[in-house]
Scaffold this motif. Structure first.
Motif, PDB file in Angstrom:
ATOM      1  N   GLN A 164      -5.552   4.852 -13.987  1.00  0.00           N
ATOM      2  CA  GLN A 164      -4.853   3.795 -13.246  1.00  0.00           C
ATOM      3  C   GLN A 164      -4.222   2.782 -14.201  1.00  0.00           C
ATOM      4  O   GLN A 164      -3.156   2.231 -13.904  1.00  0.00           O
ATOM      5  N   THR A 167      -1.075   4.271 -15.072  1.00  0.00           N
ATOM      6  CA  THR A 167      -0.144   4.095 -13.966  1.00  0.00           C
ATOM      7  C   THR A 167       0.494   2.709 -13.992  1.00  0.00           C
ATOM      8  O   THR A 167       1.716   2.569 -13.836  1.00  0.00           O
ATOM      9  N   THR A 171       4.429   1.903 -14.779  1.00  0.00           N
ATOM     10  CA  THR A 171       5.175   1.200 -13.734  1.00  0.00           C
ATOM     11  C   THR A 171       5.957   0.033 -14.327  1.00  0.00           C
ATOM     12  O   THR A 171       7.132  -0.179 -14.006  1.00  0.00           O
ATOM     13  N   TRP A 447       4.662  -3.024  -6.594  1.00  0.00           N
ATOM     14  CA  TRP A 447       4.007  -1.796  -7.061  1.00  0.00           C
ATOM     15  C   TRP A 447       2.918  -2.099  -8.080  1.00  0.00           C
ATOM     16  O   TRP A 447       1.895  -1.417  -8.120  1.00  0.00           O
ATOM     17  N   TYR A 451      -0.910  -0.882  -7.383  1.00  0.00           N
ATOM     18  CA  TYR A 451      -1.688  -0.055  -8.302  1.00  0.00           C
ATOM     19  C   TYR A 451      -2.861  -0.824  -8.895  1.00  0.00           C
ATOM     20  O   TYR A 451      -3.869  -0.215  -9.290  1.00  0.00           O
ATOM     21  N   GLN A 454      -5.395  -0.363  -6.332  1.00  0.00           N
ATOM     22  CA  GLN A 454      -5.842   1.028  -6.404  1.00  0.00           C
ATOM     23  C   GLN A 454      -6.795   1.219  -7.566  1.00  0.00           C
ATOM     24  O   GLN A 454      -7.790   1.961  -7.464  1.00  0.00           O
ATOM     25  N   LYS A 455      -6.515   0.543  -8.680  1.00  0.00           N
ATOM     26  CA  LYS A 455      -7.411   0.606  -9.833  1.00  0.00           C
ATOM     27  C   LYS A 455      -8.751  -0.049  -9.527  1.00  0.00           C
ATOM     28  O   LYS A 455      -9.811   0.478  -9.902  1.00  0.00           O
ATOM     29  N   ASP A 460      -6.780   5.431  -2.592  1.00  0.00           N
ATOM     30  CA  ASP A 460      -5.375   5.524  -2.226  1.00  0.00           C
ATOM     31  C   ASP A 460      -5.190   4.899  -0.851  1.00  0.00           C
ATOM     32  O   ASP A 460      -5.567   5.483   0.173  1.00  0.00           O
TER      33      ASP A 460
END
Length: 500
Positions: A164, A167, A171, A447, A451, A454-455, A460
């Motif tokens: 993540q 990610t 991003t 975003w 994320y 999400q991390k 998800d």
């Protein structure tokens, strides 16, 4: 990992994430770090299993002068020694985590050759069972049995968290390119507009419908626009290099980034985030490990105080003979039992001080864990609040961009008719460029915040499932299968197919 070649392809954010999680150096470092933790845990588990060992000494030749004492008279003589020794031991050892003891099953054979006297002596212990048990001593294996599984669970979740992090990093690099790309395209369009308007201004000057100052101001605007093109092209090249260098893509000259202009309509509940974070993240495991380590230190300090005792016992058979067969015939019993102990009489309070320090450290750890947990919960609440505000921010930024574009078109037409000055046109252009930059910035924030959540939760939120990794495939040096999907495509290594 080999470098990826990307040519004449469109690259979405999800594609970039997939490539980065498979191909970037950060992802490889995360994989190697996890494999180190895996082998550390596997080594610990192997310590709990019986081990078969073979040891011995071969060819121990000794030709020297040694002292010998006559046991009747006590007279010491210097005699010539000419011997060779050979020994071999086969043992099966098992450590017992519950008690800290060790049990061994052994078979032993020893041979002594005395060349001066032409004699051979065999000493055998065909079967010997020994057990060693420390009493009141610190049992490190029992504590390691508590901490090792927790450390391995943390390593698994840390690996997913590292993915993540990859990610989030890609991003940011992706949107840096989008921003630079937008600025470059806008500067090209501005040059095209200024060239037409400059020609128009020159014709007006010939017709005396404008002033020389207006023409010079338009020429200056054109020159600034041309310089902006060069500057923005350099910034775009730098941003492209940063992104594709991180992805380890070697040829990206024809790659085109596709902006994720659509954002998912996701509203996340604070309670759901807290629940998923506590369930999935390594935070509770790290707190548990900190407590175990502090308790372990206290237990070690307490066990080192007072009397220390070790019980040793041995049961088996033995025999001695001048031939190999005699050494294994008519075996005799062999039993040994003993208790060793030590008791410190006075240590100036060293042991007591160590216990007090360990107790104080345990209380410090408890307090820090409590405070860190409160800070952790507060940070999650802040992230949820910030994320839930982003969709409206993106919609407002998009509307502001459209208004600025429309206003610029109107201002441009008014300038063409001579109703306003070039200063008004430049102001409208600056507002449009600012609005476009603001919209891309809001998209990047959305975003990045998504994320980040999400991390924090390893969940998800678009497709409502936990993010998992096939650790067996990872341990077999296969591709990592990170299960996570969103509306921009499936985030799996299969996404790399278009870029190879």
């Amino acid at each position: 990992m080999t470098s990826v070649i990307c040519s004449a392809q469109q690259l979405t954010l999800s594609n970039a994430i997939a490539i980065a999680q498979e191909n970037s150096l950060d992802a490889q470092i995360a994989r190697y770090s996890f494999m180190g933790s895996y082998w550390q845990y596997r080594t610990f588990k192997a310590q709990l299993l019986p081990s078969l060992n073979l040891s011995g000494g071969l060819g121990g030749f000794n030709h020297s002068v040694i002292e010998t004492r006559d046991y009747e008279t006590g007279h010491v003589n210097q005699v010539n020694n000419n011997t060779m020794t050979n020994s071999v031991t086969l043992s099966m050892d098992q450590q017992i985590a519950a008690t800290g003891g060790k049990i061994s099953l052994q078979s032993y054979l020893y041979r002594l050759d005395q060349f001066t006297y032409k004699e051979k002596t065999y000493n055998s212990q065909p079967l010997r069972i020994s057990y060693t048990q420390p009493l009141r001593s610190f049992n490190s294996l029992r504590w390691e049995k508590k901490t090792a599984p927790v450390e391995y669970q943390i390593a698994e979740r840390a690996y997913i968290t590292s993915m993540q992090d990859v990610t989030i990093k890609v991003t940011g690099l992706f949107f840096n390119v989008l921003s630079a790309q937008s600025n470059y395209k806008q500067s090209l369009a501005t040059v095209s507009d200024r060239e037409k308007l400059y020609e128009m201004a020159q014709k007006r000057l010939e017709l005396t419908t404008t002033t020389k100052s207006e023409v010079l101001q338009m020429e200056l605007s054109l020159l600034n626009a041309r310089m902006a093109v060069t500057k923005n092209k350099i910034a775009l090249d730098d941003a492209m290099y940063d992104l594709f260098s991180f992805l380890r893509v070697t040829d990206y000259s024809s790659a085109e980034l596709v902006p994720p202009y659509t954002t998912p309509d996701v509203i996340i509940s604070t309670d759901d985030v807290l629940q998923k974070a506590i369930t999935n993240s390594s935070h509770p495991l790290e707190q548990k490990l900190q407590m175990l380590e502090a308790q372990k230190t206290l237990a070690q300090a307490k066990s080192s105080r007072g009397i220390q005792m070790t019980l040793s016992s041995e049961l088996g058979f033995s025999q001695t003979g001048d031939t190999f067969s005699k050494a294994y015939s008519r075996l005799r019993d062999n039993e040994i039992v003993g208790l060793s102990l030590s008791l410190p009489i006075f240590d100036w309070g060293v042991s007591k001080g160590k216990v007090k320090m360990a107790q104080a450290q345990l209380e410090v750890v408890k307090t820090k864990i409590e405070q860190n947990h409160l800070d952790y919960i507060q940070e999650l609440r802040r992230k949820v609040t910030q994320f839930n505000a982003q969709p409206s921010q993106c919609r407002d930024a998009l509307r502001a961009q459209k208004i600025a574009e429309e206003r610029y078109e109107i201002t441009l037409k008014r300038y063409e008719t001579g109703a306003i000055s070039v200063t008004d046109l430049n102001t409208a252009q600056q507002e449009m460029e600012s609005a476009k930059a603001q919209y891309i910035s809001q998209l990047q924030t959305f975003w990045n915040d998504y994320y980040s959540l999400q991390k924090a939760t390893l969940y998800d939120w678009q497709n409502k499932h936990d993010i998992t990794v096939d650790f067996e495939a990872l341990r077999d040096n296969s591709r990592t299968n990170v299960v996570s999907r969103n509306n921009m495509g499936t985030i799996t290594p299969n996404s790399l197919a278009n870029f190879k």
